[in-house]
Write an enzyme that holds these catalytic residues in place. Sequence first.
Site, short mmCIF file in Angstrom:
data_model
loop_
_atom_site.label_atom_id
_atom_site.label_comp_id
_atom_site.label_asym_id
_atom_site.label_seq_id
_atom_site.Cartn_x
_atom_site.Cartn_y
_atom_site.Cartn_z
N ALA A 1 48.28 37.40 27.63
CA ALA A 1 47.41 38.06 26.65
C ALA A 1 46.57 37.09 25.82
O ALA A 1 45.81 37.52 24.95
CB ALA A 1 48.25 38.92 25.71
N GLY B 1 40.95 36.02 28.28
CA GLY B 1 40.42 36.78 29.41
C GLY B 1 40.77 38.25 29.41
O GLY B 1 40.71 38.94 28.39
N ASP C 1 56.46 31.28 29.65
CA ASP C 1 55.74 31.11 30.91
C ASP C 1 56.38 32.04 31.94
O ASP C 1 57.57 31.92 32.23
CB ASP C 1 55.86 29.65 31.35
CG ASP C 1 55.07 29.32 32.60
OD1 ASP C 1 54.71 30.25 33.35
OD2 ASP C 1 54.81 28.12 32.85
N SER D 1 43.16 41.19 42.92
CA SER D 1 41.88 40.49 43.05
C SER D 1 41.25 40.92 44.37
O SER D 1 41.95 41.34 45.30
CB SER D 1 42.10 38.98 43.06
OG SER D 1 40.92 38.29 43.44
N TYR E 1 45.63 30.86 47.19
CA TYR E 1 45.35 31.85 46.15
C TYR E 1 45.21 33.24 46.76
O TYR E 1 45.79 34.22 46.25
CB TYR E 1 44.09 31.49 45.37
CG TYR E 1 43.71 32.55 44.36
CD1 TYR E 1 44.51 32.78 43.24
CD2 TYR E 1 42.57 33.35 44.53
CE1 TYR E 1 44.19 33.77 42.32
CE2 TYR E 1 42.25 34.34 43.61
CZ TYR E 1 43.06 34.54 42.51
OH TYR E 1 42.75 35.53 41.61
N LYS F 1 47.50 36.75 46.13
CA LYS F 1 46.96 38.05 45.74
C LYS F 1 47.16 39.10 46.82
O LYS F 1 47.27 40.30 46.52
CB LYS F 1 45.49 37.91 45.35
CG LYS F 1 45.30 37.19 44.00
CD LYS F 1 46.00 37.91 42.86
CE LYS F 1 45.74 37.29 41.50
NZ LYS F 1 46.42 38.03 40.41
N PHE G 1 38.97 31.81 34.19
CA PHE G 1 39.54 31.70 35.53
C PHE G 1 39.03 30.47 36.29
O PHE G 1 39.81 29.66 36.78
CB PHE G 1 39.22 32.97 36.33
CG PHE G 1 39.67 32.94 37.77
CD1 PHE G 1 40.97 33.29 38.10
CD2 PHE G 1 38.80 32.56 38.78
CE1 PHE G 1 41.40 33.26 39.44
CE2 PHE G 1 39.21 32.52 40.10
CZ PHE G 1 40.51 32.87 40.42
#
Length: 252
Positions: A10, A13, A60, A140, A153, A157, A190
């Site tokens: 939070a 972005g 984290d 994404s 990546y 996703k 990002f």
Amino acid sequence: MSKIALITGATSGIGEACAHVFAREGYSLVLTGRRLERLEKLASHLNKKYDTEIAISSFDVSDRAQVQENLDGIPEAWKNVDVLINNAGLSQGLDPIQNGNIDDWETMIDTNVKGLLYVSRIVSNWMIENGKGHIINLGSIAGKEVYLNGNVYCATKHAVDALNKGMRIDLLPHGIRVTAVHPGAVETEFSEVRFKGDKERAKKVYDGFEPLVAQDIAETIWFVASRPAHVNINDLVIMPTAQATAGNIFRK
């Protein structure tokens, strides 16, 4: 207490934009992120602006012990979560597979896949006990397509896409809604994170077209969350008008 939304990542972005939108709509918030100072500043701002109750927890998501300790430590009243927004995630590097940085791979897998699992396992059990809930996973376009040098990546996703479908099936008997929102190009931190602080390289990603902004995604997430209880939007892809596919962007 009003309805509660728990938002991971939070501090910037899309996560930060979601905090604003859900506070505006009268939700109490549990905000999590790695940067405590940013969490405190955001919570203070939202409390003054919207007069909403806010709890913060700095950890984290990729660290299983931190997730367990911090979520277990939330007061019981705050565990009555109506909406979980699994927003925390990142990309590191943009290299072909043969040149990939293994530390980057592990960071992406640990955050985007394992972090989502750690949080979801705990919060889904709260929801089952409470007899209600809605989990919204940030995917994404990289979870629908694979693009040049996106390899790991994109794999993470794609995993989120699969997990979203699996959660939907597993939580169906408990009446818990599950949704994935898959954005295309969104101008946030990002790309700066992907390129490890190289602001100039990050800025070039968005040259020549109008990308989405965090607010666009937050408003979409609010739309999804605000549907009547009998309605579940399983899967939603949202792109800038100038973007047709992950790698097909019209730049002026």
